[in-house]
Design a protein around this motif. Structure first.
Motif, PDB file in Angstrom:
ATOM      1  N   LEU A 119       8.391  -7.410   6.315  1.00 24.07           N
ATOM      2  CA  LEU A 119       7.612  -8.552   6.771  1.00 24.07           C
ATOM      3  C   LEU A 119       6.416  -8.129   7.617  1.00 24.07           C
ATOM      4  O   LEU A 119       6.482  -7.164   8.381  1.00 24.07           O
ATOM      5  CB  LEU A 119       8.496  -9.496   7.598  1.00 24.07           C
ATOM      6  N   LYS A 120       5.322  -8.865   7.465  1.00 25.65           N
ATOM      7  CA  LYS A 120       4.165  -8.711   8.347  1.00 25.65           C
ATOM      8  C   LYS A 120       4.380  -9.567   9.596  1.00 25.65           C
ATOM      9  O   LYS A 120       4.919 -10.661   9.492  1.00 25.65           O
ATOM     10  CB  LYS A 120       2.889  -9.173   7.636  1.00 25.65           C
ATOM     11  N   PRO A 121       3.919  -9.109  10.753  1.00 31.59           N
ATOM     12  CA  PRO A 121       3.355  -7.779  11.026  1.00 31.59           C
ATOM     13  C   PRO A 121       4.444  -6.705  10.996  1.00 31.59           C
ATOM     14  O   PRO A 121       5.613  -6.997  11.253  1.00 31.59           O
ATOM     15  CB  PRO A 121       2.772  -7.939  12.434  1.00 31.59           C
ATOM     16  N   PHE A 122       4.063  -5.495  10.696  1.00 29.13           N
ATOM     17  CA  PHE A 122       5.033  -4.418  10.531  1.00 29.13           C
ATOM     18  C   PHE A 122       4.574  -3.187  11.294  1.00 29.13           C
ATOM     19  O   PHE A 122       3.404  -3.050  11.660  1.00 29.13           O
ATOM     20  CB  PHE A 122       5.198  -4.072   9.050  1.00 29.13           C
ATOM     21  N   ASP A 123       5.517  -2.291  11.527  1.00 34.55           N
ATOM     22  CA  ASP A 123       5.195  -1.000  12.134  1.00 34.55           C
ATOM     23  C   ASP A 123       4.857  -0.017  11.018  1.00 34.55           C
ATOM     24  O   ASP A 123       5.635   0.140  10.075  1.00 34.55           O
ATOM     25  CB  ASP A 123       6.390  -0.489  12.945  1.00 34.55           C
ATOM     26  N   THR A 124       3.719   0.631  11.111  1.00 34.72           N
ATOM     27  CA  THR A 124       3.278   1.529  10.046  1.00 34.72           C
ATOM     28  C   THR A 124       4.263   2.675   9.834  1.00 34.72           C
ATOM     29  O   THR A 124       4.537   3.073   8.693  1.00 34.72           O
ATOM     30  CB  THR A 124       1.885   2.095  10.359  1.00 34.72           C
ATOM     31  N   GLY A 125       4.818   3.196  10.922  1.00 31.47           N
ATOM     32  CA  GLY A 125       5.788   4.274  10.800  1.00 31.47           C
ATOM     33  C   GLY A 125       6.999   3.855   9.990  1.00 31.47           C
ATOM     34  O   GLY A 125       7.525   4.623   9.174  1.00 31.47           O
ATOM     35  N   GLU A 126       7.449   2.611  10.197  1.00 32.14           N
ATOM     36  CA  GLU A 126       8.593   2.115   9.424  1.00 32.14           C
ATOM     37  C   GLU A 126       8.230   1.985   7.951  1.00 32.14           C
ATOM     38  O   GLU A 126       9.029   2.335   7.073  1.00 32.14           O
ATOM     39  CB  GLU A 126       9.056   0.763   9.964  1.00 32.14           C
ATOM     40  N   LEU A 127       7.035   1.471   7.664  1.00 31.43           N
ATOM     41  CA  LEU A 127       6.626   1.334   6.269  1.00 31.43           C
ATOM     42  C   LEU A 127       6.589   2.698   5.586  1.00 31.43           C
ATOM     43  O   LEU A 127       7.068   2.845   4.457  1.00 31.43           O
ATOM     44  CB  LEU A 127       5.260   0.670   6.184  1.00 31.43           C
ATOM     45  N   LEU A 128       6.046   3.709   6.253  1.00 32.46           N
ATOM     46  CA  LEU A 128       5.981   5.043   5.656  1.00 32.46           C
ATOM     47  C   LEU A 128       7.371   5.609   5.415  1.00 32.46           C
ATOM     48  O   LEU A 128       7.636   6.233   4.380  1.00 32.46           O
ATOM     49  CB  LEU A 128       5.169   5.979   6.559  1.00 32.46           C
ATOM     50  N   ALA A 129       8.284   5.384   6.369  1.00 33.07           N
ATOM     51  CA  ALA A 129       9.655   5.863   6.205  1.00 33.07           C
ATOM     52  C   ALA A 129      10.342   5.167   5.033  1.00 33.07           C
ATOM     53  O   ALA A 129      11.086   5.791   4.266  1.00 33.07           O
ATOM     54  CB  ALA A 129      10.444   5.639   7.492  1.00 33.07           C
ATOM     55  N   ARG A 130      10.104   3.872   4.885  1.00 32.95           N
ATOM     56  CA  ARG A 130      10.694   3.131   3.763  1.00 32.95           C
ATOM     57  C   ARG A 130      10.130   3.634   2.431  1.00 32.95           C
ATOM     58  O   ARG A 130      10.862   3.729   1.444  1.00 32.95           O
ATOM     59  CB  ARG A 130      10.434   1.635   3.927  1.00 32.95           C
ATOM     60  N   CYS A 131       8.844   3.944   2.402  1.00 31.96           N
ATOM     61  CA  CYS A 131       8.243   4.488   1.175  1.00 31.96           C
ATOM     62  C   CYS A 131       8.893   5.821   0.815  1.00 31.96           C
ATOM     63  O   CYS A 131       9.229   6.062  -0.355  1.00 31.96           O
ATOM     64  CB  CYS A 131       6.739   4.673   1.358  1.00 31.96           C
ATOM     65  N   ARG A 132       9.078   6.690   1.799  1.00 27.03           N
ATOM     66  CA  ARG A 132       9.705   7.983   1.523  1.00 27.03           C
ATOM     67  C   ARG A 132      11.136   7.801   1.026  1.00 27.03           C
ATOM     68  O   ARG A 132      11.591   8.502   0.111  1.00 27.03           O
ATOM     69  CB  ARG A 132       9.689   8.863   2.777  1.00 27.03           C
ATOM     70  N   ALA A 133      11.859   6.839   1.620  1.00 29.75           N
ATOM     71  CA  ALA A 133      13.234   6.587   1.203  1.00 29.75           C
ATOM     72  C   ALA A 133      13.293   6.091  -0.240  1.00 29.75           C
ATOM     73  O   ALA A 133      14.166   6.505  -1.017  1.00 29.75           O
ATOM     74  CB  ALA A 133      13.890   5.574   2.141  1.00 29.75           C
ATOM     75  N   LEU A 134      12.372   5.196  -0.619  1.00 34.64           N
ATOM     76  CA  LEU A 134      12.353   4.695  -1.990  1.00 34.64           C
ATOM     77  C   LEU A 134      12.035   5.807  -2.983  1.00 34.64           C
ATOM     78  O   LEU A 134      12.620   5.868  -4.076  1.00 34.64           O
ATOM     79  CB  LEU A 134      11.323   3.569  -2.123  1.00 34.64           C
ATOM     80  N   LEU A 135      11.123   6.691  -2.619  1.00 34.16           N
ATOM     81  CA  LEU A 135      10.785   7.800  -3.501  1.00 34.16           C
ATOM     82  C   LEU A 135      11.955   8.766  -3.645  1.00 34.16           C
ATOM     83  O   LEU A 135      12.231   9.257  -4.744  1.00 34.16           O
ATOM     84  CB  LEU A 135       9.545   8.527  -2.968  1.00 34.16           C
ATOM     85  N   ARG A 136      12.661   9.031  -2.541  1.00 29.71           N
ATOM     86  CA  ARG A 136      13.847   9.901  -2.618  1.00 29.71           C
ATOM     87  C   ARG A 136      14.879   9.305  -3.559  1.00 29.71           C
ATOM     88  O   ARG A 136      15.457   9.994  -4.398  1.00 29.71           O
ATOM     89  CB  ARG A 136      14.479  10.081  -1.235  1.00 29.71           C
ATOM     90  N   ARG A 137      15.131   8.007  -3.406  1.00 34.36           N
ATOM     91  CA  ARG A 137      16.129   7.337  -4.224  1.00 34.36           C
ATOM     92  C   ARG A 137      15.736   7.381  -5.698  1.00 34.36           C
ATOM     93  O   ARG A 137      16.567   7.657  -6.567  1.00 34.36           O
ATOM     94  CB  ARG A 137      16.288   5.889  -3.768  1.00 34.36           C
ATOM     95  N   ALA A 138      14.462   7.121  -5.981  1.00 31.02           N
ATOM     96  CA  ALA A 138      14.006   7.097  -7.371  1.00 31.02           C
ATOM     97  C   ALA A 138      14.120   8.470  -8.025  1.00 31.02           C
ATOM     98  O   ALA A 138      14.352   8.579  -9.231  1.00 31.02           O
ATOM     99  CB  ALA A 138      12.565   6.602  -7.440  1.00 31.02           C
TER     100      ALA A 138
END
Length: 217
Positions: A100-119
């Motif tokens: 959800l917006k507003p968001f913490d950029t660090g959290e968004l980057l961590a979530r992106c890395r987690a999704l890529l690891r999972r994929a």
């Protein structure tokens, strides 16, 4: 990694392009739902960060179309719609995560890395290939434990090939990853970066399949 960012807010979009760029990601930023749907249909993305309230076509409709044709590209929904029903609708439509917006950029980057690891079926942010190690969390590369200082595009090329280790990656796909839709790229650009990488990591670590593409064995 190549990320499609679909966000019509210029302030949010510009900030995310900068932040994802620091993660050594290749980012294609689109502001229109119809353009985003066309880009996703072309394939080649490792992850899509998708806003919902878009001009042209709503983000959930884009997601529905993506999943209906069997495309499993990870999707992180990024939106100001904070209702529980909206989150349920997004996840049921096939989103892999929801922020959800507003968001913490660090959290968004961590979530992106987690999704890529999972994929990619990985459990950590490190790609180990013998003595060569690519650390996504630290944005670093080491060879025999010694750091290699790679320019941005060389790092992106190495990471893209390493994430697809054992598979042939077409030259055109590498050009798209490095330059997006920039038609100003020279025709031999990929060869130049591959040659530079080979000098640093060893010529045998990147194979050329003439007329087809490149592969890390």
């Amino acid at each position: 990694m190549r990320i499609l960012l679909v966000e019509d807010d210029p302030i949010v979009g510009d900030a995310l392009v900068t932040s994802l760029g620091r993660e050594r990601a290749s980012v294609d930023w689109l502001r229109d739902g119809l353009a985003a749907e066309a880009a996703l249909a072309g394939g080649g993305f490792d992850l899509c960060v998708l806003d919902l309230g878009l001009p042209g076509r709503d983000g959930l409709d884009i997601l529905d179309s993506l999943r209906a044709r069997g495309d499993a590209t990870p999707v992180l929904i990024l939106t100001a719609r904070d209702g529980v029903s909206d989150r349920i609708r997004g996840l049921d439509a096939g989103a892999d995560d929801y922020l959800l917006k507003p968001f913490d950029t660090g959290e968004l980057l961590a979530r992106c890395r987690a999704l890529l690891r999972r994929a990619q079926g990985r459990g950590e942010d490190r790609l180990q290939m013998g003595a060569l190690c690519v650390d996504l969390g630290a944005n670093s590369v080491t060879l025999f434990g010694r750091p290699l200082h790679l320019p941005q595009k060389e790092f992106r090329l190495l990471l893209y090939l390493a994430e697809r280790r054992g598979r042939v990656v077409p030259k055109g796909q590498l050009e798209q990853m490095l330059y997006g839709w920039d038609e100003g790229a020279e025709s031999n650009t990929v060869e130049v970066y591959v040659s530079a990488l080979r000098r640093k990591i060893g010529a045998d670590r990147i194979r050329t399949l003439r007329g087809v593409g490149y592969m890390m064995p």
